[in-house]
Design a protein around this motif. Sequence first.
Motif, PDB file in Angstrom:
ATOM      1  N   VAL A  28       8.633  -0.276   1.966  1.00 33.62           N
ATOM      2  CA  VAL A  28       8.034   1.088   2.101  1.00 33.62           C
ATOM      3  C   VAL A  28       7.006   0.923   3.310  1.00 33.62           C
ATOM      4  CG1 VAL A  28       6.513   2.859   1.245  1.00 33.62           C
ATOM      5  CG2 VAL A  28       8.098   1.824  -0.097  1.00 33.62           C
ATOM      6  N   VAL A  29       6.361   0.045   3.439  1.00 39.44           N
ATOM      7  CA  VAL A  29       5.525   0.249   4.750  1.00 39.44           C
ATOM      8  C   VAL A  29       5.656  -0.763   5.959  1.00 39.44           C
ATOM      9  CG1 VAL A  29       3.433   0.101   2.972  1.00 39.44           C
ATOM     10  CG2 VAL A  29       4.158  -2.081   4.082  1.00 39.44           C
ATOM     11  N   ALA A  30       6.844  -1.421   5.912  1.00 38.45           N
ATOM     12  CA  ALA A  30       7.342  -2.227   6.757  1.00 38.45           C
ATOM     13  C   ALA A  30       7.362  -1.731   8.176  1.00 38.45           C
ATOM     14  CB  ALA A  30       8.690  -2.901   6.498  1.00 38.45           C
ATOM     15  N   SER A  31       7.868  -0.310   8.377  1.00 40.06           N
ATOM     16  CA  SER A  31       8.099   0.315   9.542  1.00 40.06           C
ATOM     17  C   SER A  31       7.190   1.539   9.729  1.00 40.06           C
ATOM     18  CB  SER A  31       9.577   0.733   9.609  1.00 40.06           C
ATOM     19  OG  SER A  31       9.942   1.572   8.527  1.00 40.06           O
ATOM     20  N   ALA A  32       6.070   1.612   8.994  1.00 38.64           N
ATOM     21  CA  ALA A  32       5.131   2.563   9.285  1.00 38.64           C
ATOM     22  C   ALA A  32       4.285   2.505  10.678  1.00 38.64           C
ATOM     23  CB  ALA A  32       4.013   2.441   8.269  1.00 38.64           C
ATOM     24  N   PRO A  33       4.130   3.505  11.157  1.00 41.54           N
ATOM     25  CA  PRO A  33       3.531   3.644  12.543  1.00 41.54           C
ATOM     26  C   PRO A  33       2.227   3.154  12.633  1.00 41.54           C
ATOM     27  CG  PRO A  33       3.703   5.718  11.639  1.00 41.54           C
ATOM     28  CD  PRO A  33       4.378   4.873  10.827  1.00 41.54           C
ATOM     29  N   ILE A  34       1.523   2.644  11.556  1.00 47.18           N
ATOM     30  CA  ILE A  34       0.252   2.294  11.747  1.00 47.18           C
ATOM     31  C   ILE A  34       0.113   0.895  10.531  1.00 47.18           C
ATOM     32  CG2 ILE A  34      -1.092   4.574  11.678  1.00 47.18           C
ATOM     33  CD1 ILE A  34      -1.904   4.555   8.882  1.00 47.18           C
ATOM     34  N   PRO A  35      -0.877  -0.054  10.707  1.00 48.65           N
ATOM     35  CA  PRO A  35      -0.863  -0.920   9.687  1.00 48.65           C
ATOM     36  C   PRO A  35      -1.123  -0.679   8.440  1.00 48.65           C
ATOM     37  CG  PRO A  35      -2.082  -1.406  11.884  1.00 48.65           C
ATOM     38  CD  PRO A  35      -1.759   0.022  11.797  1.00 48.65           C
ATOM     39  N   ILE A  36      -0.303  -0.875   7.578  1.00 47.36           N
ATOM     40  CA  ILE A  36      -0.624  -0.800   5.950  1.00 47.36           C
ATOM     41  C   ILE A  36      -0.480  -2.145   5.379  1.00 47.36           C
ATOM     42  CG2 ILE A  36      -0.052   0.635   3.999  1.00 47.36           C
ATOM     43  CD1 ILE A  36       1.181   2.657   5.877  1.00 47.36           C
ATOM     44  N   SER A  37      -1.243  -2.785   4.824  1.00 48.79           N
ATOM     45  CA  SER A  37      -1.128  -3.959   4.047  1.00 48.79           C
ATOM     46  C   SER A  37      -1.098  -3.530   2.711  1.00 48.79           C
ATOM     47  CB  SER A  37      -2.703  -4.656   4.073  1.00 48.79           C
ATOM     48  OG  SER A  37      -3.688  -3.870   3.550  1.00 48.79           O
ATOM     49  N   THR A  38      -0.272  -4.440   1.849  1.00 49.75           N
ATOM     50  CA  THR A  38      -0.131  -4.413   0.449  1.00 49.75           C
ATOM     51  C   THR A  38      -0.538  -5.685  -0.150  1.00 49.75           C
ATOM     52  OG1 THR A  38       2.131  -5.391   0.680  1.00 49.75           O
ATOM     53  CG2 THR A  38       1.883  -3.025   0.827  1.00 49.75           C
ATOM     54  N   GLU A  39      -1.071  -5.454  -1.359  1.00 49.37           N
ATOM     55  CA  GLU A  39      -1.581  -6.765  -1.993  1.00 49.37           C
ATOM     56  C   GLU A  39      -1.208  -6.485  -3.640  1.00 49.37           C
ATOM     57  OE1 GLU A  39      -5.373  -8.983  -3.378  1.00 49.37           O
ATOM     58  OE2 GLU A  39      -5.329  -8.155  -1.614  1.00 49.37           O
ATOM     59  N   VAL A  40      -0.223  -7.364  -4.485  1.00 51.50           N
ATOM     60  CA  VAL A  40       0.355  -6.897  -5.410  1.00 51.50           C
ATOM     61  C   VAL A  40       0.139  -8.281  -6.366  1.00 51.50           C
ATOM     62  CG1 VAL A  40       2.373  -6.318  -6.922  1.00 51.50           C
ATOM     63  CG2 VAL A  40       1.982  -5.252  -4.946  1.00 51.50           C
ATOM     64  N   ASP A  41      -0.625  -8.059  -7.706  1.00 47.38           N
ATOM     65  CA  ASP A  41      -0.614  -9.265  -8.375  1.00 47.38           C
ATOM     66  C   ASP A  41       0.510  -9.801  -8.828  1.00 47.38           C
ATOM     67  OD1 ASP A  41      -3.405  -9.173  -8.699  1.00 47.38           O
ATOM     68  OD2 ASP A  41      -3.515  -8.267 -10.799  1.00 47.38           O
ATOM     69  N   PRO A  42       0.671 -11.223  -8.923  1.00 44.95           N
ATOM     70  CA  PRO A  42       2.241 -11.616  -9.098  1.00 44.95           C
ATOM     71  C   PRO A  42       2.415 -11.482 -10.461  1.00 44.95           C
ATOM     72  CG  PRO A  42       0.510 -13.404  -8.577  1.00 44.95           C
ATOM     73  CD  PRO A  42      -0.378 -11.991  -8.541  1.00 44.95           C
ATOM     74  N   ASP A  43       1.607 -11.489 -11.255  1.00 43.69           N
ATOM     75  CA  ASP A  43       2.234 -11.430 -12.764  1.00 43.69           C
ATOM     76  C   ASP A  43       1.759  -9.871 -13.674  1.00 43.69           C
ATOM     77  OD1 ASP A  43      -0.529 -11.640 -12.703  1.00 43.69           O
ATOM     78  OD2 ASP A  43      -0.701 -12.966 -14.302  1.00 43.69           O
ATOM     79  N   LEU A  44       2.332  -8.917 -12.867  1.00 41.92           N
ATOM     80  CA  LEU A  44       1.869  -7.571 -13.569  1.00 41.92           C
ATOM     81  C   LEU A  44       2.904  -7.494 -14.817  1.00 41.92           C
ATOM     82  CD1 LEU A  44       1.932  -5.329 -10.419  1.00 41.92           C
ATOM     83  CD2 LEU A  44       0.211  -5.904 -11.795  1.00 41.92           C
ATOM     84  N   ASP A  45       4.019  -7.821 -15.015  1.00 36.30           N
ATOM     85  CA  ASP A  45       4.906  -7.854 -16.121  1.00 36.30           C
ATOM     86  C   ASP A  45       4.870  -6.293 -16.412  1.00 36.30           C
ATOM     87  OD1 ASP A  45       6.374  -8.267 -18.526  1.00 36.30           O
ATOM     88  OD2 ASP A  45       4.668  -8.690 -19.634  1.00 36.30           O
ATOM     89  N   LEU A  46       5.553  -5.378 -15.708  1.00 37.75           N
ATOM     90  CA  LEU A  46       5.541  -3.864 -15.958  1.00 37.75           C
ATOM     91  C   LEU A  46       6.748  -3.483 -16.610  1.00 37.75           C
ATOM     92  CD1 LEU A  46       4.177  -2.707 -12.553  1.00 37.75           C
ATOM     93  CD2 LEU A  46       2.809  -3.334 -14.386  1.00 37.75           C
ATOM     94  N   SER A  47       6.654  -2.471 -17.543  1.00 37.68           N
ATOM     95  CA  SER A  47       7.675  -1.746 -18.077  1.00 37.68           C
ATOM     96  C   SER A  47       8.536  -1.137 -17.055  1.00 37.68           C
ATOM     97  CB  SER A  47       7.372  -1.081 -19.224  1.00 37.68           C
ATOM     98  OG  SER A  47       6.640   0.164 -18.925  1.00 37.68           O
ATOM     99  N   THR A  48       9.879  -0.735 -17.306  1.00 36.77           N
ATOM    100  CA  THR A  48      10.442  -0.190 -16.370  1.00 36.77           C
ATOM    101  C   THR A  48      10.058   1.218 -15.551  1.00 36.77           C
ATOM    102  OG1 THR A  48      12.654  -1.197 -17.249  1.00 36.77           O
ATOM    103  CG2 THR A  48      12.931   0.759 -15.775  1.00 36.77           C
TER     104      THR A  48
END
Length: 208
Positions: free
Chosen positions: A84-104
């Motif tokens: 989603v943020v890869a081609s944004a016109p401004i820098p947008i960093s993402t940080e996601v916990d690796p073991d979220l284990d979310l339902s669908t």
Amino acid sequence: AVASERRRIERNLHDGVQQQLVAIGLDLGMAEQHLHDDPARTKELIVSAREKVRGSIGELRQLGRGLHPAILEDRGIDAALSAVVASAPIPISTEVDPDLDLSTDVAETVYFVANEAIANVLKHARARVASVHVTKVAANVRVVVHDDGVGGIDLSKGTGVAGIRARVNAVDGALSIASPRGGPTTLTVEIPRHRQPSPAPSSPVRPS
């Protein structure tokens, strides 16, 4: 059930494909501005718009089958948000916990909430940088979208925040926004990582 599914697909179209189309429009608008003075930048923006078009077509196919976005299914929430943020016109960093284990349905909500919030930043905030953090907090998942823009979000206007609130409410979550005039703006969503299915309605008892 049909009405509920229709609303779900409408939200997914608005928060997913529609926001990608907005981003395509922004790319093409900037390409038009640079058409004569910076041909290299113009080419980059057109390539970015073309890639977004391809992504939108793929997502429409998936939504047409009633599924959540393909990248979310195939690679998980971290890769989906990075895309989603890869081609944004401004820098947008993402940080996601690796073991979220979310339902669908929760993973889908996290994706579309972040997507809509980022789109609002790009359209309205006049920000220089932004960030997205997705973290596990006890039995919940917390999504924080922060930008250094102008702030002053009017919660009574526009469909962006209303759409986020409706989606969060649908999974028993909570939404808060801090956006003083002059900025910065921080949107925080917290929802249960796993939802219990609703009990089936019982049949009425008929008198004998």
